[in-house]
Structure formats: C-alpha cells, structure tokens
Design a protein around this motif. Structure first.
Motif, short mmCIF file in Angstrom:
data_model
loop_
_atom_site.label_atom_id
_atom_site.label_comp_id
_atom_site.label_asym_id
_atom_site.label_seq_id
_atom_site.Cartn_x
_atom_site.Cartn_y
_atom_site.Cartn_z
N ASP A 40 28.35 1.33 -10.12
CA ASP A 40 27.15 1.69 -10.84
C ASP A 40 25.91 1.67 -9.96
OD1 ASP A 40 28.49 2.24 -13.11
OD2 ASP A 40 28.02 0.38 -14.14
N ASP A 41 26.04 1.98 -8.69
CA ASP A 41 24.91 2.08 -7.79
C ASP A 41 24.77 3.53 -7.36
OD1 ASP A 41 22.97 1.94 -5.89
OD2 ASP A 41 23.84 0.28 -4.78
N PRO A 42 23.74 4.24 -7.82
CA PRO A 42 23.60 5.66 -7.47
C PRO A 42 23.20 5.89 -6.02
CG PRO A 42 21.70 4.92 -8.70
CD PRO A 42 22.65 3.77 -8.68
N VAL A 98 21.58 10.18 -0.88
CA VAL A 98 20.36 10.19 -0.07
C VAL A 98 19.14 10.50 -0.93
CG1 VAL A 98 19.19 11.24 1.91
CG2 VAL A 98 21.68 10.89 1.96
N ASN A 99 18.16 9.57 -0.87
CA ASN A 99 16.90 9.77 -1.60
C ASN A 99 17.13 10.11 -3.08
OD1 ASN A 99 15.44 9.38 0.82
ND2 ASN A 99 15.68 11.54 1.35
N SER A 100 18.02 9.33 -3.73
CA SER A 100 18.31 9.57 -5.14
C SER A 100 17.06 9.29 -5.98
CB SER A 100 19.47 8.67 -5.60
OG SER A 100 19.67 8.77 -6.98
N GLU A 101 16.62 10.29 -6.71
CA GLU A 101 15.41 10.16 -7.53
C GLU A 101 15.71 10.60 -8.96
OE1 GLU A 101 12.35 12.43 -5.71
OE2 GLU A 101 12.25 11.18 -3.90
N PHE A 102 15.39 9.74 -9.90
CA PHE A 102 15.64 10.03 -11.32
C PHE A 102 14.36 10.50 -12.01
CE2 PHE A 102 19.31 7.46 -10.34
CZ PHE A 102 20.30 7.97 -11.17
N GLU A 103 14.52 11.47 -12.88
CA GLU A 103 13.42 11.99 -13.68
C GLU A 103 13.79 11.91 -15.15
OE1 GLU A 103 12.62 15.94 -12.42
OE2 GLU A 103 11.81 15.33 -10.45
N LYS A 159 17.82 11.73 -15.19
CA LYS A 159 18.81 12.45 -14.39
C LYS A 159 18.28 12.60 -12.96
CE LYS A 159 18.96 16.95 -14.70
NZ LYS A 159 18.78 17.40 -13.28
N ASN A 160 19.20 12.40 -11.98
CA ASN A 160 18.76 12.62 -10.60
C ASN A 160 19.20 14.01 -10.11
OD1 ASN A 160 21.47 12.45 -9.91
ND2 ASN A 160 21.25 10.64 -8.62
N GLN A 161 18.86 14.32 -8.87
CA GLN A 161 19.11 15.67 -8.35
C GLN A 161 20.59 15.94 -8.09
OE1 GLN A 161 17.71 13.11 -6.77
NE2 GLN A 161 17.67 13.35 -4.53
N TYR A 162 21.44 14.90 -8.16
CA TYR A 162 22.87 15.09 -7.92
C TYR A 162 23.68 15.16 -9.22
CZ TYR A 162 21.19 13.58 -3.37
OH TYR A 162 20.48 13.48 -2.20
N THR A 191 21.88 20.65 0.41
CA THR A 191 20.95 20.24 1.46
C THR A 191 21.74 20.05 2.76
OG1 THR A 191 21.23 17.88 0.99
CG2 THR A 191 19.53 19.06 -0.25
N GLN A 192 21.04 19.67 3.82
CA GLN A 192 21.70 19.48 5.11
C GLN A 192 22.71 18.34 5.06
OE1 GLN A 192 21.24 21.64 7.54
NE2 GLN A 192 22.82 20.61 8.74
N GLU A 193 22.43 17.32 4.21
CA GLU A 193 23.37 16.19 4.10
C GLU A 193 24.72 16.63 3.55
OE1 GLU A 193 20.22 15.96 3.18
OE2 GLU A 193 19.42 14.34 4.46
N ASP A 194 24.76 17.71 2.79
CA ASP A 194 26.01 18.17 2.18
C ASP A 194 26.94 18.84 3.21
OD1 ASP A 194 25.22 17.38 -0.42
OD2 ASP A 194 23.97 19.17 -0.56
N LEU A 195 26.49 18.94 4.45
CA LEU A 195 27.33 19.52 5.51
C LEU A 195 27.57 18.55 6.66
CD1 LEU A 195 25.76 23.10 5.65
CD2 LEU A 195 28.08 22.52 4.89
N GLN A 196 27.05 17.33 6.54
CA GLN A 196 27.16 16.37 7.63
C GLN A 196 28.55 15.76 7.70
OE1 GLN A 196 24.09 13.41 7.42
NE2 GLN A 196 22.48 14.80 8.14
N ILE A 197 29.02 15.55 8.95
CA ILE A 197 30.29 14.87 9.22
C ILE A 197 30.01 13.72 10.19
CG2 ILE A 197 32.64 15.11 10.11
CD1 ILE A 197 32.47 18.07 9.48
N PRO A 198 30.40 12.49 9.88
CA PRO A 198 30.17 11.39 10.81
C PRO A 198 30.83 11.67 12.16
CG PRO A 198 30.86 10.56 8.67
CD PRO A 198 31.05 12.05 8.64
N PRO A 199 30.16 11.39 13.26
CA PRO A 199 30.73 11.67 14.59
C PRO A 199 32.09 11.03 14.82
CG PRO A 199 28.40 11.14 14.76
CD PRO A 199 28.79 10.86 13.34
#
Length: 494
Positions: A40-42, A98-103, A159-162, A191-199
């Motif tokens: 339960d941690d967004p 990343v940067n989860s923001e609820f509205e 609701k957040n952006q995800y 966003t750019q984070e949706d394409l990131q792969i850890p090295p």
C-alpha cells in the motif's frame, strides 16, 4: 507404566502439532504484515525478487466481487484483473512510482458517486466490490478502464497520474459499484521512466532479445513471441531460487533457472519490452477467478494477489500478463485444509456485516423491529416465567419450613398442661413459659428441669437447618413419654 508412556507420547505429539500450528500462523501473520506494509505504498514496492525461501500468502478472504448477470459468463471464462497500485521505475528488486501525485476527484450525481473520466460510454461493464475499509486512506482495487464509481462513501477520492485510486474515510464494510471500459485507461501518457532499464539488468535483457530475434518485429508480433517464450520455457514456482553466478536475481531468472512467481514474470516482461522501445509499467493487484456458487459471487483471497505489466500500444495502455496460467492451480493446491471452515466463518461474518449495514442505512429498517420485537417478547416471557418459578419455589420452601417439626412430641406436653389449666399464650415462647411455670411453683422442679432439656431438643428439631439425628429424635420421644407419665401420676395423686 503403559498409561504413563502413552500419555507422554500423546503429549509430545500434541506439543509438536501446537508448535507447528503456531509457527505456521506466525509466518502467515508476518508474511501478510510485510505484504501489506509494502503493498500500500504508491511511491515504492519492494518485491520478493532475490529473496531466498518460499512465498507464503494466506487463504484469508479479503473482498468479494459480484458482476452483473450478463457479464458473469465472460468472467467465468477469463479472470478479471483488479489493479491496486502502478509503478514505472525498477531498481534492485524495488518498483518505484516516480513523483506520484494525487489529485482529488469531484463527487457527481449524488454524494457517494465519483466520476473518474468524462464522456462515459453507455456500454460499460459493472461489478460490485464488497470490502472492509480501514480508517484513513485505502487504495481501491479497480478493473482496467474504470470510469465511474458509485455507492462508495468517503470524505474524498484521489487519483494519481499512474491510475492508482484511493479513498479517504471511515472504516467498515462498503459495497461499491465500478463501471468500466476495458478499452480505456486512466494512466497518463508515457514518460522517459517508462522506457528505462537498470544498467545491471541490461546484459540479460539484451541476451533474451537476441535469443528471440525480436528486433525489427511489430509490437503485436513481439507480444506474441514474449508470451510464448514465458509460457513454454519457464515454470511458475513459489520457491525462490538463488541467483548463482549471475549479477542479479532477475538475470538468474532469465538466463539460469527460469522459475519464479508473478513478480519475476511481470518485471522481466516490462524490461524486455522497454528494450524494444515499448513503454511499460508494473502493476500490483488481484486476479479474480474463484467463483463461489453458494455466494453467487467471486471471492478474492490474500494469495490471489498478482503482478502484471501495462504496455502502451496504439495510443492506449493495455494489460499484458505473461505469468503461466498454472499459477492459479499451484496457489490453490497450497491452500489450507481448513479453508472450508474459514470460508464459512468469513461468509457468516460478511452476511452479518451486510445486514447491519442495511439496517444502519435504513434500507432494511423493518428488520430491526423484526428482530427486536420477538427478542423483547422472549425476554419478557422468560422474565415472567422465572419470576413465577421463584414465587412458587419461595412458597414451596416456606410451606416446607412451616411444616417442619410440627410432629414434635412437645405438643403433647402442651395439651396435657392446657387440660390442667396451665395455658401457654400463643405469643409466648417455650422458654418464657418455662420461666412462668417455675415462678408459679405449680410444677415440680424436676419436671421443669426435664422439660428444659425437651424444649432444647424441640427447638433444634423445629428450627435448626441441620435438624437432629435419629438418636436425638428417639431421645425427644422417650423423654416426652417419661415426662407425661410423671405428670399424669402427679395429677392423679393430687
């Protein structure tokens, strides 16, 4: 010796079973506490990727899902995924939002109705979800494409952006309706984070892409090949394997043992598709597939928790689950042998909570009087019966007390004295009468002395709760007869 030995063996086995039971329940409690603490941690969720041991979740029923009659056949053929929280960045076994923001969302068409998206289609599927909420904030389990939620009490919904939705309010049972369109998504644009792969995962991901020869293929072909790859080359398992010589646990999953649970499959799928330029996100929630025929709805247990991937294709986010379908049967096979008993208690508790909720809301106020009037009648009748029994018992006891000792021979002495003109006043005690007889000097002192002993025996026989024994009873009779003989001789001589 045989008895002592048998008891010792029995006690040893009982303690062993008790120890096993307590250990099992402790592991369930700690596992569930750990599960929900991170679930339960967004902002982030620590997975079991890389852990050693075995994933254990309980059979506890968390909530219930009831589709509309026309949607039931579809859900019986295909399981329904209920999203709880979404994440978009992976690193070292942890998914991050990343940067989860609820509205906040505005209520519409009534206090408990909430609109998540405009332009609602008329062809929406509907399910009713019954669950217990905690005081404070609760993350909702919602199907893909939720547009509207009705009959959900709460101070606020955010609701957040995800696409993660939470409600703030009081605790208790709620049954809310979810109207959804599977071809719609609440999530924000990639966003750019949706394409990131850890090295540290890149080498293993590139190796699988090359093995499957996925470069240059269309997104539809890529999804088909990835699904086939995970369903034919991998096995589902709750036993967690070591990573061996591989740099990460996920690399070991892809290149070595190829065995794991849904978190492995969802994470590996997300990173593979990202390597091919397809944006992805990681979803945690529940798979709804267990239909209870005697409840006429689906039940969702703690062990039905699941993870899958969200992929962005053709301008929309779509669900994509590569975990082999065998995971459901494997999880069901690990269910407790006491699951049926637990389910019965859970169902009874649920029905009682529903009834109390209906009474509280006024939907079934008549049930309150339906229950209370017979109960009041029974209590009143029981009170009157008990009062009657007590009165009869007291009267019976009092009657028996009054009759006790009336056969005492001392009354023969009283009759003899009365015939001689020596009358005892009804208000006088025997002791007072004896004192009066001694003062009149009409009765010899030896008869007075004997009469005093008779009176003492009579008092004990008449009033002492312990009474007198058979020897003393015989003594009372014989002394009375002797006293009467002496008194008759005295009267005759005079």
């Amino acid at each position: 010796m045989i008895l002592a030995g048998s008891m010792g063996i029995f006690a040893h086995l009982a303690l062993y079973r008790l120890h096993s039971f307590v250990g099992h329940k402790t592991r369930e409690f700690l596992s569930e506490m750990y599960h929900y603490r991170h679930y339960d941690d967004p902002n982030q969720r620590t997975t079991a990727i890389g852990d050693i041991g075995s994933v254990k979740l309980t059979n506890k029923i968390l909530f219930r899902v009831k589709p509309e009659p026309e949607d039931l056949p579809t859900l019986l053929r295909e399981s329904l995924l209920l999203r709880r929280i979404s994440y978009n960045k992976y690193q070292s076994g942890t998914w991050i939002g990343v940067n989860s923001e609820f509205e906040p969302l505005a209520a519409t068409s009534g206090k408990n109705n909430w609109l998540l998206a405009e332009n609602i289609s008329q062809n929406l599927a509907t399910v009713t979800i019954s669950t217990n909420l905690k005081t404070g904030q609760n993350f909702l389990n919602l199907p893909q494409g939720t547009r509207k939620i009705s009959q959900l009490p709460g101070d606020a919904i955010e609701k957040n952006q995800y696409g993660t939705v939470k409600v703030v309010g009081e605790s208790g049972l709620v049954s809310y309706q979810v109207h959804y369109d599977p071809d719609f998504a609440l999530d924000s644009q990639p966003t750019q984070e949706d394409l990131q792969i850890p090295p540290n995962e890149k080498a293993a991901i590139d190796a699988i892409v090359a093995e499957l020869n996925l470069q240059g293929k269309t997104p539809t072909e890529i999804l088909r090949e990835v699904t086939k790859f995970f369903n034919t080359e991998f096995t589902y398992s709750l036993d967690l394997a070591e990573q061996g010589n591989n740099t990460t646990a996920l690399s070991a999953f892809l290149l070595d043992h190829r065995s794991g649970h849904c978190e492995y499959f969802a994470t590996a799928t997300a990173l593979l598709l990202r390597d091919l330029g397809i944006p992805t996100r990681y979803i945690v929630g529940y798979s709804v597939y267990e239909y209870s025929s005697w409840e006429n709805q689906f039940i969702v247990r703690s062990r039905n928790s699941h993870a899958w991937t969200l992929v962005y294709l053709d301008g929309i986010w779509q669900e994509f689950d590569t975990t082999p379908n065998s995971w459901m049967a494997i999880d069901d096979a690990n269910s407790s042998q006491f699951a049926l008993i637990q389910d019965l208690f859970s169902w009874a508790n649920f029905r009682l909570a529903v009834l109390m909720l209906q009474i509280k809301s006024g939907e079934a106020a008549y049930l309150y009087w339906f229950l209370m009037l017979p109960l009041g009648f029974i209590l009143l009748r029981q009170f009157n019966v008990r009062q009657g029994i007590k009165r009869v018992d007291r009267l019976k006891d009092r009657t028996e007390d009054l009759r006790l000792g009336i056969d005492s021979e001392i009354y023969l002495i009283e009759t003899a004295l009365t015939e001689s003109g020596i009358i005892r006043n009804p208000t006088e005690t025997w002791q007072d009468w004896l004192a009066k007889l001694a003062q009149d000097h009409q009765t010899p002192s030896d008869l007075i002395g004997d009469l005093q002993v008779i009176v003492q025996l009579h008092y004990r026989y008449r009033f002492d709760p312990q009474g007198i024994n058979e020897r003393e009873r015989a003594q009372l009779q014989s002394m009375t007869q002797s006293w009467l003989a002496k008194y008759q001789k005295l009267v005759t001589d005079n």
